[in-house]
Scaffold this motif. Structure first.
Motif, PDB file in Angstrom:
ATOM      1  N   ALA A  69       0.830  -1.205   0.000  1.00 53.26           N
ATOM      2  CA  ALA A  69       0.000   0.000   0.000  1.00 53.26           C
ATOM      3  C   ALA A  69       0.867   1.258   0.000  1.00 53.26           C
ATOM      4  O   ALA A  69       0.637   2.176  -0.794  1.00 53.26           O
ATOM      5  CB  ALA A  69      -0.927  -0.011   1.217  1.00 53.26           C
ATOM      6  N   TYR A  84       1.445   3.585  -3.263  1.00 51.46           N
ATOM      7  CA  TYR A  84       1.054   4.990  -3.204  1.00 51.46           C
ATOM      8  C   TYR A  84       2.204   5.894  -3.654  1.00 51.46           C
ATOM      9  O   TYR A  84       1.994   6.853  -4.407  1.00 51.46           O
ATOM     10  CB  TYR A  84       0.600   5.355  -1.787  1.00 51.46           C
ATOM     11  CG  TYR A  84       0.236   6.811  -1.646  1.00 51.46           C
ATOM     12  CD1 TYR A  84      -0.965   7.287  -2.157  1.00 51.46           C
ATOM     13  CD2 TYR A  84       1.094   7.707  -1.024  1.00 51.46           C
ATOM     14  CE1 TYR A  84      -1.305   8.635  -2.051  1.00 51.46           C
ATOM     15  CE2 TYR A  84       0.764   9.045  -0.905  1.00 51.46           C
ATOM     16  CZ  TYR A  84      -0.432   9.499  -1.417  1.00 51.46           C
ATOM     17  OH  TYR A  84      -0.762  10.827  -1.309  1.00 51.46           O
ATOM     18  N   GLN A 108       2.108   8.369  -6.790  1.00 52.21           N
ATOM     19  CA  GLN A 108       2.371   9.798  -6.677  1.00 52.21           C
ATOM     20  C   GLN A 108       3.494  10.253  -7.611  1.00 52.21           C
ATOM     21  O   GLN A 108       3.447  11.367  -8.133  1.00 52.21           O
ATOM     22  CB  GLN A 108       2.735  10.169  -5.222  1.00 52.21           C
ATOM     23  CG  GLN A 108       1.566  10.132  -4.285  1.00 52.21           C
ATOM     24  CD  GLN A 108       0.493  11.134  -4.665  1.00 52.21           C
ATOM     25  OE1 GLN A 108       0.764  12.276  -5.011  1.00 52.21           O
ATOM     26  NE2 GLN A 108      -0.752  10.699  -4.619  1.00 52.21           N
TER      27      GLN A 108
END
Length: 191
Positions: A179, A183, A187
């Motif tokens: 996770a 992420y 990004q």
């Protein structure tokens, strides 16, 4: 305030994990800029034309000591299709990693009960064995969150006779790694 040796171990290896992520992302962006940008269609077609092969390579890698860092597969997934597809791939990669870790843990449990392994353990690993027993929980967490070879650590912890329920509980940190890293990769690609 003085940190316990376990926390020092966890923090030191956590820092190494994020450092490796930065190195992998840097190498990827450098490769993308210097090589892929000159003939992007040719490179993308080779890789994206065979997703089943990519998934099989990933499963093989996760079972055999994480030969290829999962972050490279995350980068492949983010460039493949839609955002929903990326998150489905990310979930797939996380679940496969968790399952493959447990499979190697179970193989380690088989070794734990073998007489030949007990002799090997008592002669060659007599000094490390108590440490493995002592740091088993932290070793699972550190391997789950960092680039330590997940399958290899799972195999070792299983061969130490670590309880399955406790392993499965602490191995859930592996999902947290996917996770967080997923992420971060997301990004870096939406800019």
């Amino acid at each position: 305030m003085r940190l316990s040796p376990r926390m020092q171990f966890l923090l030191r290896n956590g820092f190494k994990g994020f450092l490796w992520l930065i190195i992998i992302l840097g190498a990827y962006f450098l490769f993308k800029e210097l090589v892929i940008s000159h003939a992007p269609d040719e490179w993308m077609e080779k890789v994206y034309a065979k997703p089943v092969l990519v998934y099989l390579v990933y499963c093989f890698s996760e079972f055999f000591f994480g030969i290829i860092p999962p972050e490279l597969f995350m980068i492949w997934a983010i460039n493949k299709d839609t955002l929903a597809h990326y998150f489905m791939n990310l979930a797939f990669f996380a679940v496969v990693s968790y399952i493959m870790g447990y499979a190697t843990f179970l193989i380690g449990r088989i070794f734990y009960h073998r007489d030949g392994f007990k002799r090997f353990r008592n002669t060659l690993l007599k000094e490390q064995w108590p440490l493995l027993k002592k740091y088993g929980l932290f070793l699972i967490i550190v391997a789950a969150l960092t680039p330590l070879p997940w399958a290899a650590v799972s195999l070792l912890v299983g061969s130490a006779g670590y309880p399955s329920k406790r392993y499965l509980k602490y191995a859930l940190f592996r999902l947290l790694r996917f996770a967080v890293y997923g992420y971060i990769i997301f990004q870096t690609h939406i800019i």
